[in-house]
Design an enzyme around this catalytic site. Structure first.
Site, PDB file in Angstrom:
ATOM      1  N   GLY A  26     -14.584  -8.046   0.964  1.00 39.44           N
ATOM      2  CA  GLY A  26     -15.508  -7.396   1.885  1.00 39.44           C
ATOM      3  C   GLY A  26     -16.597  -8.342   2.325  1.00 39.44           C
ATOM      4  O   GLY A  26     -16.740  -9.462   1.823  1.00 39.44           O
ATOM      5  N   ASP A 149     -31.786  -0.782  -3.633  1.00 38.24           N
ATOM      6  CA  ASP A 149     -30.840  -0.470  -2.556  1.00 38.24           C
ATOM      7  C   ASP A 149     -29.725   0.428  -3.076  1.00 38.24           C
ATOM      8  O   ASP A 149     -28.539   0.152  -2.881  1.00 38.24           O
ATOM      9  CB  ASP A 149     -30.265  -1.759  -1.957  1.00 38.24           C
ATOM     10  CG  ASP A 149     -29.556  -1.508  -0.622  1.00 38.24           C
ATOM     11  OD1 ASP A 149     -29.861  -0.478   0.019  1.00 38.24           O
ATOM     12  OD2 ASP A 149     -28.715  -2.330  -0.226  1.00 38.24           O
ATOM     13  N   LYS A 151     -27.251   3.089  -2.838  1.00 37.34           N
ATOM     14  CA  LYS A 151     -26.569   3.743  -1.718  1.00 37.34           C
ATOM     15  C   LYS A 151     -25.088   3.840  -2.059  1.00 37.34           C
ATOM     16  O   LYS A 151     -24.591   3.146  -2.962  1.00 37.34           O
ATOM     17  CB  LYS A 151     -26.761   2.953  -0.422  1.00 37.34           C
ATOM     18  CG  LYS A 151     -26.220   1.531  -0.469  1.00 37.34           C
ATOM     19  CD  LYS A 151     -26.523   0.777   0.816  1.00 37.34           C
ATOM     20  CE  LYS A 151     -25.981  -0.660   0.765  1.00 37.34           C
ATOM     21  NZ  LYS A 151     -26.314  -1.405   1.999  1.00 37.34           N
TER      22      LYS A 151
END
Length: 395
Positions: A26, A149, A151
Site C-alpha cells: 500500500g 491518528d 482511524k
C-alpha cells in the site's frame, strides 16, 4: 530514490541485502509499505518507507532533511517500546539508504476501513474490536506513546483470528514536526484540539476512538464523509454535537451509546480518564450482551447445552468457523450454510436483532444466486430473517 540491490536474476533487496522485497502492500502520504522477507530470520515483515525529502520539501543532504531523518529514528525507537498483542510490533529501523524505513510485523489481514463505511457492523464485532483497540492504546499510553491518528485505516483486522493490530504509532507527530502536508490526522477522526493544531494527548486518541466506534455502530462517522471539506469538518468537531448512535440504529445498548458520546466530548477533561477506563466500560457492554443472551436462553425451545459458555465467546468461535468454511467450500455449501445460520442465531440472541436480520438476508441472497430463487436454504434463511425482523424469540 529508494536504494535497492539485486543479483542479475535475483530478487530486489534493501537494508544491505537483509530484506528481500516481495510485493507492494500500500501507499499513503508518508510513503510506501512493502512486503518483504527478513533473510536473516526467514520471516515475513512489512517495510514502511518514509520519503523524508517529500515530507519536508527539502533536498537530500539539507539541514531540514537531516533533522527529519533524525526525528524518524527517534520516533521509531518510541514506537518500538510498545509491545502488546493488539499493536503491530516494530522490529527494526533502517536509515542507511536514501529513504529510511521501519521493519514491522507483517499482519495478514485487512484494515478496518474496508469493514466500515456502509452498513453498521455486527454489535459483537464492534464491542470486541473496540475492546482490543482500547487495550492496545492503553499499552501505548503507559509507555507515554500517543498515536494521534487513530482511524480505521490504521487498525488492521487479522484474517486468521479476527483480532486487531494497531499500526503507525507516532507517525502523525513525525508528520507534524516535519511540516508535512499529508493527510495524517485524518479530519474525519480528528479531535477538537487537534483541529486547533494543538499536539493533543492520550485523550485526543480517545476522541478519535469515539469517532471510529461511532462509525462501527452506525455505518458512518459522526461528522461528514470522505468528500467533506476539511475546514468544515474541523468546525463540526469543535462546535457541533453528534446525534446519538442509538437514535439512528436499533439495538444499541445504552452503556455503549453513553460510552461513545462520552468519548466524543469536546473538552478532553470531559472524556474518560484513560484508555484503561474505556476498556472497563467496553467490558460492561459485553456483560449487557451476556445478560440479554441469558434471558433469551431461558425462553421455551432454546438450546441450553452451552449455557455455561459466554455468548461473545460463542459468536467469536462461530465467526472463525464460518471464515474457515468460506475459504474451504464457498458461501453456499451446506456446511457453510449451517455455520452461517448458527452465527446469525447467536448474533440475534446477543440482542443484535438488526445484525441477525442482515446475516440471514446475505445468506438467503447467496443461496439464491447459487441454487435459484426458490431454493429451500434461501427460503429458510428469509423465514428466519422475518422472525428476527419481528423481534426474534419471545422474551
Amino acid at each position: 530514490m529508494r536504494e535497492t540491490t539485486s543479483d542479475a536474476d535475483g530478487p530486489m533487496t534493501v537494508g544491505g541485502g537483509r530484506y528481500e522485497l516481495i510485493g507492494h502492500l500500500g501507499s499513503g502520504g508518508m510513503g510506501d509499505v512493502l512486503e518483504a522477507r527478513d533473510v536473516n530470520l526467514n520471516r515475513r515483515v512489512a517495510l514502511k518507507f518514509l520519503g523524508a525529502g517529500r515530507l519536508t520539501g527539502a533536498a537530500p543532504g539539507s539541514e531540514r532533511y537531516i533533522r527529519a531523518r533524525e526525528m524518524f529514528v527517534r520516533e521509531g525507537h518510541t514506537m518500538a517500546r510498545v509491545e502488546h498483542t493488539y499493536v503491530a510490533t516494530i522490529f527494526d529501523c533502517d536509515i542507511g539508504g536514501a529513504d529510511p524505513f521501519l521493519v514491522m510485523e507483517y499482519v495478514d489481514g485487512r484494515p478496518l476501513a474496508e469493514y466500515v463505511g456502509g452498513d453498521p457492523l455486527l454489535l459483537e464485532q464492534t464491542v470486541r474490536w473496540s475492546g482490543q483497540i482500547t487495550e492496545g492504546l492503553a499499552a501505548a499510553h503507559r509507555e507515554g506513546v500517543v498515536h494521534r491518528d487513530v482511524k480505521p485505516a490504521n487498525i488492521l483486522i487479522t484474517h486468521d483470528s479476527s483480532e486487531v493490530r494497531i499500526i503507525d504509532f507516532g507517525l502523525a507527530r513525525f508528520a507534524d514536526a516535519t511540516e508535512s502536508h499529508t493527510d495524517m490526522g485524518t479530519p474525519l477522526y480528528r479531535s477538537p484540539e487537534r483541529c486547533r493544531f494543538e499536539s493533543g494527548d492520550e485523550r485526543s486518541d480517545l476522541y478519535s476512538l469515539g469517532c471510529v466506534m461511532y462509525e462501527m455502530v452506525t455505518g458512518w462517522p459522526p461528522f461528514g464523509d470522505r468528500h467533506s471539506d476539511p475546514a468544515a469538518l474541523a468546525k463540526e468537531h469543535q462546535y457541533r454535537s453528534p446525534v446519538r448512535p442509538g437514535q439512528q440504529v436499533p439495538d444499541v445498548p445504552d452503556p455503549l451509546d453513553d460510552l461513545i458520546m462520552s468519548l466524543l466530548a469536546k473538552s478532553p477533561a470531559d472524556r474518560p480518564r484513560s484508555a484503561r477506563a474505556v476498556t472497563r466500560a467496553v467490558r460492561e457492554v459485553e456483560r449487557v450482551l451476556e445478560s440479554v443472551a441469558a434471558r433469551r436462553r431461558q425462553a421455551p425451545g432454546h438450546d441450553t447445552s452451552q449455557a455455561d459458555v459466554g455468548i461473545t465467546e460463542r459468536i467469536r468461535e462461530a465467526e472463525k468457523r464460518v471464515r474457515r468454511l468460506l475459504l474451504q467450500f464457498g458461501s453456499a455449501h451446506d456446511e457453510t450454510v449451517a455455520a452461517r445460520v448458527e452465527l446469525a442465531e447467536l448474533t440475534g440472541e446477543s440482542g443484535d436483532e438488526r445484525g441477525a436480520v442482515e446475516l440471514y438476508e446475505r445468506l438467503g441472497r447467496d443461496c439464491q444466486r447459487r441454487y435459484g430463487p426458490h431454493d429451500r436454504r434461501a427460503l429458510d434463511a428469509f423465514e428466519k430473517m422475518t422472525r428476527w425482523t419481528e423481534g426474534g424469540y419471545e422474551r
